[in-house]
Design an enzyme around this catalytic site. Structure first.
Site, PDB file in Angstrom:
ATOM      1  N   THR A 128      14.425 -46.742 -14.079  1.00 35.27           N
ATOM      2  CA  THR A 128      13.480 -47.859 -14.104  1.00 35.27           C
ATOM      3  C   THR A 128      14.105 -49.121 -14.697  1.00 35.27           C
ATOM      4  O   THR A 128      15.019 -49.038 -15.520  1.00 35.27           O
ATOM      5  CB  THR A 128      12.253 -47.456 -14.959  1.00 35.27           C
ATOM      6  OG1 THR A 128      11.491 -48.598 -15.294  1.00 35.27           O
ATOM      7  CG2 THR A 128      12.667 -46.796 -16.278  1.00 35.27           C
ATOM      8  N   TYR A 152       8.986 -44.378 -23.747  1.00 32.88           N
ATOM      9  CA  TYR A 152       9.255 -44.021 -22.344  1.00 32.88           C
ATOM     10  C   TYR A 152      10.584 -44.612 -21.896  1.00 32.88           C
ATOM     11  O   TYR A 152      11.466 -43.915 -21.387  1.00 32.88           O
ATOM     12  CB  TYR A 152       8.118 -44.517 -21.437  1.00 32.88           C
ATOM     13  CG  TYR A 152       8.490 -44.605 -19.973  1.00 32.88           C
ATOM     14  CD1 TYR A 152       8.795 -43.460 -19.242  1.00 32.88           C
ATOM     15  CD2 TYR A 152       8.565 -45.846 -19.317  1.00 32.88           C
ATOM     16  CE1 TYR A 152       9.161 -43.545 -17.899  1.00 32.88           C
ATOM     17  CE2 TYR A 152       8.917 -45.936 -17.980  1.00 32.88           C
ATOM     18  CZ  TYR A 152       9.221 -44.780 -17.269  1.00 32.88           C
ATOM     19  OH  TYR A 152       9.584 -44.874 -15.950  1.00 32.88           O
TER      20      TYR A 152
HETATM   21  P1  NAD Z   1       4.673 -39.505 -11.655  1.00 31.54           P
HETATM   22  O1  NAD Z   1       4.257 -39.441 -13.084  1.00 31.54           O
HETATM   23  O2  NAD Z   1       3.663 -39.850 -10.626  1.00 31.54           O
HETATM   24  O3  NAD Z   1       5.325 -38.124 -11.210  1.00 31.54           O
HETATM   25  C1  NAD Z   1       6.222 -37.391 -12.002  1.00 31.54           C
HETATM   26  C2  NAD Z   1       6.377 -36.016 -11.384  1.00 31.54           C
HETATM   27  O4  NAD Z   1       7.311 -35.264 -12.188  1.00 31.54           O
HETATM   28  C3  NAD Z   1       5.075 -35.207 -11.360  1.00 31.54           C
HETATM   29  O5  NAD Z   1       4.937 -34.558 -10.110  1.00 31.54           O
HETATM   30  C4  NAD Z   1       5.264 -34.186 -12.472  1.00 31.54           C
HETATM   31  O6  NAD Z   1       4.532 -32.969 -12.277  1.00 31.54           O
HETATM   32  C5  NAD Z   1       6.770 -33.961 -12.422  1.00 31.54           C
HETATM   33  N1  NAD Z   1       7.319 -33.459 -13.693  1.00 31.54           N
HETATM   34  C6  NAD Z   1       7.085 -33.942 -14.934  1.00 31.54           C
HETATM   35  N2  NAD Z   1       7.753 -33.205 -15.838  1.00 31.54           N
HETATM   36  C7  NAD Z   1       8.448 -32.251 -15.143  1.00 31.54           C
HETATM   37  C8  NAD Z   1       9.320 -31.216 -15.515  1.00 31.54           C
HETATM   38  N3  NAD Z   1       9.641 -30.985 -16.805  1.00 31.54           N
HETATM   39  N4  NAD Z   1       9.859 -30.435 -14.546  1.00 31.54           N
HETATM   40  C9  NAD Z   1       9.537 -30.650 -13.241  1.00 31.54           C
HETATM   41  N5  NAD Z   1       8.700 -31.611 -12.832  1.00 31.54           N
HETATM   42  C10 NAD Z   1       8.167 -32.409 -13.775  1.00 31.54           C
HETATM   43  O7  NAD Z   1       5.891 -40.519 -11.645  1.00 31.54           O
HETATM   44  P2  NAD Z   1       6.339 -41.584 -10.537  1.00 31.54           P
HETATM   45  O8  NAD Z   1       5.610 -42.845 -10.778  1.00 31.54           O
HETATM   46  O9  NAD Z   1       6.318 -40.933  -9.216  1.00 31.54           O
HETATM   47  O10 NAD Z   1       7.853 -41.836 -10.990  1.00 31.54           O
HETATM   48  C11 NAD Z   1       8.932 -41.046 -10.466  1.00 31.54           C
HETATM   49  C12 NAD Z   1      10.233 -41.528 -11.079  1.00 31.54           C
HETATM   50  O11 NAD Z   1      10.412 -42.915 -10.777  1.00 31.54           O
HETATM   51  C13 NAD Z   1      10.262 -41.436 -12.596  1.00 31.54           C
HETATM   52  O12 NAD Z   1      11.532 -40.992 -12.991  1.00 31.54           O
HETATM   53  C14 NAD Z   1      10.025 -42.854 -13.086  1.00 31.54           C
HETATM   54  O13 NAD Z   1      10.671 -43.079 -14.317  1.00 31.54           O
HETATM   55  C15 NAD Z   1      10.651 -43.645 -11.966  1.00 31.54           C
HETATM   56  N6  NAD Z   1      10.091 -45.001 -11.758  1.00 31.54           N
HETATM   57  C16 NAD Z   1       8.743 -45.160 -11.592  1.00 31.54           C
HETATM   58  C17 NAD Z   1       8.254 -46.450 -11.360  1.00 31.54           C
HETATM   59  C18 NAD Z   1       6.774 -46.692 -11.149  1.00 31.54           C
HETATM   60  O14 NAD Z   1       6.370 -47.859 -11.063  1.00 31.54           O
HETATM   61  N7  NAD Z   1       5.942 -45.670 -11.026  1.00 31.54           N
HETATM   62  C19 NAD Z   1       9.127 -47.548 -11.322  1.00 31.54           C
HETATM   63  C20 NAD Z   1      10.498 -47.320 -11.499  1.00 31.54           C
HETATM   64  C21 NAD Z   1      10.963 -46.045 -11.702  1.00 31.54           C
END
Ligand code: NAD
Length: 341
Positions: A128, A152
């Site tokens: 991120t 985070y």
């Molecule tokens: P989310 O919270 O919707 O989904 C996270 C997923 O990871 C869930 O399905 C959860 O069950 C799974 N998870 C959590 N802990 C786990 C574990 N220990 N083992 C296996 N699975 C596990 O998140 P998102 O918004 O889809 O984000 C996905 C990635 O993208 C993350 O790494 C986040 O840092 C990154 N990101 C998100 C954004 C955003 O705006 N949402 C922006 C930039 C980067």
């Protein structure tokens, strides 16, 4: 080719899986796709309903911190895309434990298994823009020092550095992506856009932090996933790629746009105490991925946001149970707090 998608039941990971199996990424076409997901509150099997039964898809319920499971899944795998993470800043402010466990130790577990799997395996670690901290003007290139402010962001920065260290130390083919704020369908209704849209659809008020002047760069989830696929297919090992949307908005501007789309006015907005340590502005410089991989966002913000609002309007059965469970949890926490006062 076999691809392991960790965290594939979440918002962004599930979009990647649906697109991948739908043939949207020609460079990864035909791959056998395994999703590894712990199904935390943010992981939802309904996000993957569209691919259930697909002949090249398999779901594994499990934790990226489980070294034995991860080791066995990586045997025969060509590409790992790691979306698995704890992702909500407010939750990390309340308790960072799960963030350190999944984001730091879980990523290390994946990396250790990748190092053990030998050459030929690629790992894209999805990160991120929040790892860079906050920036008043201009934008961050990939080599800007990391200065995360929330727990985070600190846990994500730690995972990025671990990923890059495994490349330098063990020669693992790791690529790190750092993306700006995503929006789109299937986003758990705790982040700003889905929270505000679902509350406004229910005729409720929306809570706006502080003066609402915090600026974020918004990118549609479809563009983010396309960029991740490009990095997986054509990126370089050991490199970091920023992914930015180019639509910078203050939270007040975004809120006004959502009010307009939902036919409401500013009387629906309640100003609440600012988030602790709230970063003022994020802005990544997306020049490297544009020059090297030819990536540019395709989804215009106005269309993307209108489509997202439409999706929530038409998919109440997806988000109503999540909103109800979150409300019940909040009531439970409040009564626990009162009983210990
Ligand atoms: P989310 O919270 O919707 O989904 C996270 C997923 O990871 C869930 O399905 C959860 O069950 C799974 N998870 C959590 N802990 C786990 C574990 N220990 N083992 C296996 N699975 C596990 O998140 P998102 O918004 O889809 O984000 C996905 C990635 O993208 C993350 O790494 C986040 O840092 C990154 N990101 C998100 C954004 C955003 O705006 N949402 C922006 C930039 C980067």
């Amino acid at each position: 080719m076999r691809i392991l998608v960790a965290g594939g039941a979440g918002f962004i990971g599930s979009h990647f899986v649906r697109q991948l199996l739908g043939g949207a990424y020609p460079d990864l076409a035909g791959a056998e796709t395994v999703v590894l997901d712990k199904l935390t509150y943010a992981g939802n099997p309904a996000n993957l309903a569209a691919v259930r039964g697909h002949p090249r898809y398999r779901f594994v319920l499990g934790d990226i911190c489980d070294g034995d499971l991860v080791g066995s899944l990586l045997r025969g795998t060509d590409l790992v895309v790691n979306f698995a993470a704890e992702t909500h800043v407010d939750r990390s402010i309340d308790d960072a434990g799960a963030f350190v466990r999944t984001n730091v130790l879980g990523t290390d577990t994946l990396l250790r298994a990748a190092a053990g799997a030998g050459s030929g395996l690629r790992l894209v670690h999805v990160s991120t823009d929040e790892v860079y901290g906050s920036i008043a003007t201009g934008s961050w290139p990939e080599d800007h020092p990391l200065a995360p402010n929330s727990p985070y962001a600190a846990s994500k920065a730690a995972s990025d550095l671990l990923a890059l260290s495994y490349h330098r130390t063990h020669g693992v083919d790791v690529r790190v992506t750092r993306c700006s704020n995503n929006y789109g369908p299937y986003q758990y209704p705790e982040k700003l856009i889905p929270l505000f849209v679902t509350r406004l659809l229910d005729g409720r008020t929306v809570p706006l932090y502080g003066d609402g002047g915090n600026v974020r760069d918004w990118l549609h989830v479809d563009d983010h996933c396309r960029a991740v696929a490009a990095v997986a297919a054509k990126g370089r090992a050991g490199e970091v790629y920023n992914i930015g949307g180019g639509t910078e908005l203050a939270n007040t501007e975004l809120t006004d746009e959502l009010l307009r789309l939902l036919g409401r006015d500013r009387s629906s907005v309640v100003r609440v105490e600012d988030r602790k340590g709230h970063d003022r502005r994020y802005a990544v410089d997306p020049a490297k991925i544009a020059a090297e991989l030819g990536f540019r966002p395709r989804v215009g913000f106005a269309d993307g946001l209108a489509g997202t609002v439409r999706w929530y309007r038409e998919h109440r059965s997806w988000w109503e149970p999540l909103a109800a469970a979150a409300a019940a949890k909040a009531t439970e926490n409040e009564s626990d707090r009162k009983s210990t006062e």
